[in-house]
Design a protein around this motif. Sequence first.
Motif, PDB file in Angstrom:
ATOM      1  N   VAL A 128      36.701  39.782  45.245  1.00 22.17           N
ATOM      2  CA  VAL A 128      37.809  40.734  45.367  1.00 22.17           C
ATOM      3  C   VAL A 128      38.505  40.487  46.693  1.00 22.17           C
ATOM      4  O   VAL A 128      37.848  40.367  47.734  1.00 22.17           O
ATOM      5  N   LEU A 146      44.535  36.761  40.712  1.00 22.36           N
ATOM      6  CA  LEU A 146      44.976  37.796  39.774  1.00 22.36           C
ATOM      7  C   LEU A 146      45.407  39.026  40.555  1.00 22.36           C
ATOM      8  O   LEU A 146      44.755  39.403  41.535  1.00 22.36           O
ATOM      9  N   ASN A 153      44.052  45.539  44.433  1.00 20.47           N
ATOM     10  CA  ASN A 153      43.790  45.210  43.028  1.00 20.47           C
ATOM     11  C   ASN A 153      43.895  43.706  42.776  1.00 20.47           C
ATOM     12  O   ASN A 153      44.508  43.271  41.793  1.00 20.47           O
ATOM     13  N   THR A 156      41.983  39.837  42.635  1.00 19.98           N
ATOM     14  CA  THR A 156      40.735  39.101  42.452  1.00 19.98           C
ATOM     15  C   THR A 156      41.053  37.621  42.467  1.00 19.98           C
ATOM     16  O   THR A 156      42.098  37.191  41.949  1.00 19.98           O
ATOM     17  N   VAL A 176      33.623  40.708  38.297  1.00 17.34           N
ATOM     18  CA  VAL A 176      34.135  40.784  39.661  1.00 17.34           C
ATOM     19  C   VAL A 176      35.477  41.490  39.635  1.00 17.34           C
ATOM     20  O   VAL A 176      36.372  41.101  38.878  1.00 17.34           O
ATOM     21  N   GLY A 177      35.621  42.518  40.464  1.00 16.52           N
ATOM     22  CA  GLY A 177      36.874  43.252  40.539  1.00 16.52           C
ATOM     23  C   GLY A 177      36.872  44.456  39.614  1.00 16.52           C
ATOM     24  O   GLY A 177      36.006  44.602  38.743  1.00 16.52           O
ATOM     25  N   VAL A 214      40.359  46.246  38.732  1.00 13.48           N
ATOM     26  CA  VAL A 214      41.604  46.254  37.962  1.00 13.48           C
ATOM     27  C   VAL A 214      41.863  44.881  37.350  1.00 13.48           C
ATOM     28  O   VAL A 214      41.986  44.750  36.133  1.00 13.48           O
ATOM     29  N   ASN A 215      41.930  43.873  38.157  1.00 12.24           N
ATOM     30  CA  ASN A 215      42.093  42.500  37.660  1.00 12.24           C
ATOM     31  C   ASN A 215      40.727  41.827  37.697  1.00 12.24           C
ATOM     32  O   ASN A 215      40.331  41.262  38.719  1.00 12.24           O
ATOM     33  N   GLN A 216      40.023  41.924  36.582  1.00 12.87           N
ATOM     34  CA  GLN A 216      38.623  41.501  36.582  1.00 12.87           C
ATOM     35  C   GLN A 216      38.471  40.026  36.224  1.00 12.87           C
ATOM     36  O   GLN A 216      39.240  39.464  35.456  1.00 12.87           O
ATOM     37  N   VAL A 217      37.427  39.446  36.780  1.00 14.52           N
ATOM     38  CA  VAL A 217      37.019  38.084  36.457  1.00 14.52           C
ATOM     39  C   VAL A 217      35.587  38.145  35.943  1.00 14.52           C
ATOM     40  O   VAL A 217      34.742  38.834  36.532  1.00 14.52           O
ATOM     41  N   ASN A 218      35.327  37.462  34.839  1.00 11.91           N
ATOM     42  CA  ASN A 218      33.970  37.401  34.302  1.00 11.91           C
ATOM     43  C   ASN A 218      33.346  36.056  34.624  1.00 11.91           C
ATOM     44  O   ASN A 218      33.966  35.010  34.409  1.00 11.91           O
TER      45      ASN A 218
END
Lengths: 131, 129
Positions: free
Chosen positions: A13, A43, A121, A123, B28-29, B31-35
């Motif tokens: 993050v 992102l 927000n 990543t 991870v994260g 709002v803007n997630q990373v898998n």
Amino acid sequence: MENPGDYTLASLVVSTAILTAQAQTPITDLGGMRELTLEAELLGGTGGSTFTAIVRTRIGGGTLREIARFDFTTAAAKSCTLVKGAAAIAILAALGANSVLQNFLGSELDCIVSSTGNYTNTTFVLRASVS
Amino acid sequence: MPSPATMIARLDAGLVKAGEDIALRRVVGTVNQVNVDCLGIPAAVREPTDEELVAGITQETLVCSFSPTRINRAQWPGGQPPTVTDDPRIPSKNRGDKAYVRGRWRAVQWGQGFYPQGELVRIEMRVTG
């Protein structure tokens, strides 16, 4: 090569905390690597100023050398492929924005990240496919 | 006492015969997630015992035991920032990890690594959902 496959070099993050060349733990045991494809994605990417990710490699216990650098300001996805190719003398030095160094793939990869500004927000992920 | 490598090999051999494949996901994260996924992990999966139910573990919980072999080979979950001090290979509720077990993604409730002679040889995990 020893362990071909897909790896995640970084997943984090990005926030208001300023990052200064923060090294992520390395991916190791990649001896014999001949080709490396990198996919970097920021992102979200709102509120901040700059985000930089630099991929490094080294041979054995040598110095980690920069081989790819991705620079972002807002959300974007970027990629590159590095290969071992024709013999040539290359200068090992810090890379400029959005640039690569070909022909130098060691047995270990890591990623260092830097950021400025107040990202919210947001990543970042950096994936590597090695063969 | 057998070496950690021997213990892992024995566990792997047993899981090949009697295990079922699961997958782990580090999210991870927010709002803007990373898998970041680790697929194809052979695991022993079971429902809670009577004693565990009495102790308060719910019926929809599944208990998984597996070796670190697949995780080590994939070097999951990849490069970690220096702020991560716990073993990142251990699934964690606090990190929001998920596991694909018996047909769907479930939330990790608890994870524990076992380190005889200082080496990770087995992971136990409870998932629900």
